[in-house]
Motif scaffolding. Structure first.
Motif, PDB file in Angstrom:
ATOM      1  N   ALA A 138       4.845 -62.171  10.722  1.00  0.00           N
ATOM      2  CA  ALA A 138       4.804 -60.870  10.062  1.00  0.00           C
ATOM      3  C   ALA A 138       5.621 -59.845  10.833  1.00  0.00           C
ATOM      4  O   ALA A 138       6.325 -59.017  10.240  1.00  0.00           O
ATOM      5  CB  ALA A 138       3.355 -60.401   9.915  1.00  0.00           C
ATOM      6  N   VAL A 139       5.557 -59.887  12.144  1.00  0.00           N
ATOM      7  CA  VAL A 139       6.335 -58.962  12.975  1.00  0.00           C
ATOM      8  C   VAL A 139       7.833 -59.185  12.773  1.00  0.00           C
ATOM      9  O   VAL A 139       8.611 -58.230  12.674  1.00  0.00           O
ATOM     10  CB  VAL A 139       5.957 -59.120  14.457  1.00  0.00           C
ATOM     11  CG1 VAL A 139       6.861 -58.270  15.342  1.00  0.00           C
ATOM     12  CG2 VAL A 139       4.497 -58.740  14.680  1.00  0.00           C
ATOM     13  N   VAL A 140       8.239 -60.443  12.683  1.00  0.00           N
ATOM     14  CA  VAL A 140       9.657 -60.745  12.462  1.00  0.00           C
ATOM     15  C   VAL A 140      10.115 -60.206  11.111  1.00  0.00           C
ATOM     16  O   VAL A 140      11.203 -59.624  10.990  1.00  0.00           O
ATOM     17  CB  VAL A 140       9.897 -62.265  12.559  1.00  0.00           C
ATOM     18  CG1 VAL A 140      11.285 -62.624  12.049  1.00  0.00           C
ATOM     19  CG2 VAL A 140       9.733 -62.736  13.994  1.00  0.00           C
ATOM     20  N   VAL A 141       9.297 -60.392  10.076  1.00  0.00           N
ATOM     21  CA  VAL A 141       9.643 -59.886   8.745  1.00  0.00           C
ATOM     22  C   VAL A 141       9.845 -58.378   8.788  1.00  0.00           C
ATOM     23  O   VAL A 141      10.840 -57.848   8.273  1.00  0.00           O
ATOM     24  CB  VAL A 141       8.543 -60.265   7.732  1.00  0.00           C
ATOM     25  CG1 VAL A 141       8.714 -59.470   6.441  1.00  0.00           C
ATOM     26  CG2 VAL A 141       8.583 -61.755   7.432  1.00  0.00           C
ATOM     27  N   GLN A 142       8.911 -57.669   9.395  1.00  0.00           N
ATOM     28  CA  GLN A 142       9.032 -56.219   9.474  1.00  0.00           C
ATOM     29  C   GLN A 142      10.260 -55.807  10.275  1.00  0.00           C
ATOM     30  O   GLN A 142      11.025 -54.922   9.861  1.00  0.00           O
ATOM     31  CB  GLN A 142       7.772 -55.633  10.112  1.00  0.00           C
ATOM     32  CG  GLN A 142       7.777 -54.109  10.174  1.00  0.00           C
ATOM     33  CD  GLN A 142       6.619 -53.577  10.991  1.00  0.00           C
ATOM     34  OE1 GLN A 142       6.348 -54.084  12.090  1.00  0.00           O
ATOM     35  NE2 GLN A 142       5.921 -52.577  10.488  1.00  0.00           N
ATOM     36  N   SER A 143      10.486 -56.450  11.407  1.00  0.00           N
ATOM     37  CA  SER A 143      11.619 -56.095  12.255  1.00  0.00           C
ATOM     38  C   SER A 143      12.952 -56.325  11.546  1.00  0.00           C
ATOM     39  O   SER A 143      13.851 -55.474  11.612  1.00  0.00           O
ATOM     40  CB  SER A 143      11.558 -56.911  13.545  1.00  0.00           C
ATOM     41  OG  SER A 143      12.693 -56.685  14.348  1.00  0.00           O
ATOM     42  N   ARG A 144      13.084 -57.460  10.860  1.00  0.00           N
ATOM     43  CA  ARG A 144      14.350 -57.757  10.178  1.00  0.00           C
ATOM     44  C   ARG A 144      14.608 -56.785   9.033  1.00  0.00           C
ATOM     45  O   ARG A 144      15.751 -56.359   8.812  1.00  0.00           O
ATOM     46  CB  ARG A 144      14.332 -59.192   9.652  1.00  0.00           C
ATOM     47  CG  ARG A 144      14.256 -60.257  10.720  1.00  0.00           C
ATOM     48  CD  ARG A 144      15.503 -60.308  11.583  1.00  0.00           C
ATOM     49  NE  ARG A 144      15.426 -61.394  12.542  1.00  0.00           N
ATOM     50  CZ  ARG A 144      14.872 -61.305  13.748  1.00  0.00           C
ATOM     51  NH1 ARG A 144      14.386 -60.141  14.156  1.00  0.00           N
ATOM     52  NH2 ARG A 144      14.827 -62.346  14.560  1.00  0.00           N
ATOM     53  N   LEU A 145      13.573 -56.422   8.297  1.00  0.00           N
ATOM     54  CA  LEU A 145      13.766 -55.488   7.193  1.00  0.00           C
ATOM     55  C   LEU A 145      14.167 -54.109   7.706  1.00  0.00           C
ATOM     56  O   LEU A 145      15.095 -53.482   7.182  1.00  0.00           O
ATOM     57  CB  LEU A 145      12.491 -55.396   6.354  1.00  0.00           C
ATOM     58  CG  LEU A 145      12.203 -56.592   5.447  1.00  0.00           C
ATOM     59  CD1 LEU A 145      10.806 -56.500   4.852  1.00  0.00           C
ATOM     60  CD2 LEU A 145      13.243 -56.685   4.331  1.00  0.00           C
ATOM     61  N   VAL A 146      13.507 -53.635   8.737  1.00  0.00           N
ATOM     62  CA  VAL A 146      13.830 -52.307   9.275  1.00  0.00           C
ATOM     63  C   VAL A 146      15.233 -52.282   9.861  1.00  0.00           C
ATOM     64  O   VAL A 146      16.004 -51.334   9.626  1.00  0.00           O
ATOM     65  CB  VAL A 146      12.790 -51.895  10.335  1.00  0.00           C
ATOM     66  CG1 VAL A 146      13.198 -50.585  11.002  1.00  0.00           C
ATOM     67  CG2 VAL A 146      11.422 -51.755   9.708  1.00  0.00           C
ATOM     68  N   SER A 147      15.599 -53.315  10.602  1.00  0.00           N
ATOM     69  CA  SER A 147      16.923 -53.328  11.236  1.00  0.00           C
ATOM     70  C   SER A 147      18.039 -53.394  10.214  1.00  0.00           C
ATOM     71  O   SER A 147      19.134 -52.871  10.461  1.00  0.00           O
ATOM     72  CB  SER A 147      17.022 -54.504  12.212  1.00  0.00           C
ATOM     73  OG  SER A 147      16.908 -55.738  11.537  1.00  0.00           O
TER      74      SER A 147
END
Length: 511
Positions: free
Chosen positions: A92-101
């Motif tokens: 979940a953290v990876v999903v959020q990080s990739r979308l924000v970046s």
């Protein structure tokens, strides 16, 4: 045949064929999973397979929920589940990080042509937050991260003249819990409050009902958390609507909340199984004492048994366990996926990536089985989704209103020209990296030379302004010329083959 002759051959054929068709239709309808009855009273197939009355369709239970009714009871629970995963689940953290970046990057920046406006804006963005912890572009990333996690975020305008900037506008990013979701009532004049958002009789937002402090956070002095009414003009509500009329957002990982949790539990169980399988321990079986059978030994052991005997123990590598006579060790043997584990995990991660609009490679970091052409095609589709989010959500709901409020207050303070039009300013997201730099740049140059594209549009796609690029090139070339330096990037000095350009002879003055 005589009957056919009396009524006419055509009528006889129609009657016989029509009766046969009716019998076939009744047989098919009775055997169908979805028998319906037509207005004429005849059984027919359902117009849509999944809406029939058969056993398969009856097992599909559906509910009729409006765009906001579905959130009445589910929204707080969905937000809590999403935040739980964001705290503990690495996927979940990876999903959020990739979308924000990818949506924000280092920031979505306005293309300000007026140097005065640009100077005031740059100075203000560094001090625009109430708490002073980040710039405007950090606030963009923070707001988008909150939208991904909870479905929405609020940005509140605060007028604070603290002397840090001639423009007294400050921003405060608030989480979704600040909205009083339980406040639903009618107001005077035909208006109403829904999920803490107040509307007038025409359906326009007029106010937001907010808690002064985060309801799930302990704030000193904030125990009297009585909701307050904040005019809608002071609040930016950032969310992505999926249905017309939807007034609140839902966490972006809602469709895969159960998948993320189940997959985390599965990986943990598989890790423990592998860990246990890797342990090496010795179990020593001892025979019964001479002259004593199992029943006699049991009575002896029961008489001397202490509270610690029979306690559960943990296996450790290299340990030796001595068993009492008659005791044996038995291990469970769960099914081993073996060579199917990697493929199984790939399928799950593909589902996760597709649900949130990312690529499998972005979620997993696994680029082993792709090639640049396939990745280019997939990445182009990914770009379309990100651009839609950038322009329809971040720029329209956050960037444009902030610049409009900045412009209003800056004009009142007489620090920018009155003719500045904030609505006409384009916003430029961060440039996309080249997948194949040589081919990509050559294609853009060819498009510009052919007249089917412009330098301004290409520069905008790369996250820059053509005017800024021209000014920087002019400064670089003038500085290099003044220092007596020659670079092949200066077309006046060197051609595209690296050879020096001929110097134009001086023009003779006309007589």
């Amino acid at each position: 045949m005589a009957a056919a002759t009396r009524e006419g051959l055509g009528g006889w054929v129609r009657r016989r064929v029509g009766g046969w068709a009716q019998r076939v239709g009744r047989a098919l309808a009775s055997a169908s999973d979805d028998p319906f009855v037509s207005p004429a009273g005849r059984p027919v197939n359902a117009p849509y397979r999944t809406t029939g009355n058969g056993p398969r369709s009856r097992n599909w239970r559906t509910g009729g929920y409006g765009p906001n009714a579905a959130l009445d009871y589910s929204l707080p629970g969905l937000v809590r589940q999403s935040r739980e995963l964001m705290r503990q689940n690495p996927d979940a953290v990876v999903v959020q990080s990739r979308l924000v970046s990818n949506v924000v990057g280092v920031g979505i920046i306005p293309e300000l042509a007026d140097p005065v406006v640009r100077a005031v804006w740059v100075a203000w963005t560094a001090v625009c937050m109430v708490d002073g912890t980040m710039s405007l572009y950090g606030a963009q990333a923070l707001a988008v991260a909150a939208v991904v996690e909870a479905g929405e975020a609020l940005v509140r305008f605060r007028v604070i003249d603290d002397g840090l900037s001639p423009v007294p506008l400050r921003l405060q990013v608030l989480e979704a819990e600040y909205l009083v979701t339980s406040k639903n009532e009618e107001t005077a004049g035909g208006g109403y409050i829904r999920h803490g958002i107040e509307f007038d009789a025409e359906g326009r937002r007029v106010a937001y009902w907010l808690y002064p402090c985060h309801p799930d956070d302990v704030t000193p002095g904030g125990y009297n958390n009585t909701p307050i009414r904040v005019p809608a003009g002071e609040i930016l509500h950032i969310y992505r609507a999926r249905r017309p009329g939807q007034i609140r957002g839902v966490p972006w990982i809602t469709p895969i909340l159960d998948l993320l949790k189940d997959l985390a539990d599965y990986k943990d169980a598989e890790l423990v199984r592998k860990k246990v399988a890797a342990l090496y321990a010795v179990f020593v079986k001892r025979p019964y004492p001479e002259g004593m059978d199992a029943e006699q030994l049991a009575r002896v052991l029961a008489a001397v048994k202490t509270d610690d005997d029979g306690a559960e123990g943990e296996l450790e590598p290299g340990t030796m366990w001595f068993l009492d006579p008659g005791e044996e060790v038995e291990f469970s043997e769960p099914a081993d996926l073996g060579g199917q584990y990697a493929e199984f995990m790939k399928q799950q991660y593909r589902s996760i990536a597709a649900a949130v609009g990312l690529l499998y490679e972005q979620v997993t970091g696994d680029y082993a089985n792709g090639n640049d052409r396939l990745y280019r095609a997939a990445f182009n589709e990914f770009r379309r989704n990100i651009r839609q989010i950038q322009h329809h959500m971040v720029i329209f709901q956050m960037c444009r209103p902030i610049l409009a409020r900045f412009s209003l207050l800056a004009k009142l303070k007489s620090v920018i020209p009155d003719e500045f039009d904030a609505a006409a300013v384009p916003w430029v997201p961060e440039a996309w990296p080249y997948i194949n730099p040589v081919q990509d740049v050559a294609a853009k140059v060819a498009a510009i030379r052919a007249g089917i594209d412009t330098r301004s549009r290409v520069a905008g796609e790369s996250g820059h302004s053509a005017a800024d690029i021209d000014e920087e090139n002019a400064r670089d070339q003038n500085r290099a010329t003044g220092l007596g330096l020659v670079y092949d990037t200066n077309a006046k000095q060197v051609d595209d083959k690296g050879a020096k350009q001929p110097v134009d002879p001086p023009q003779e003055e006309a007589a």
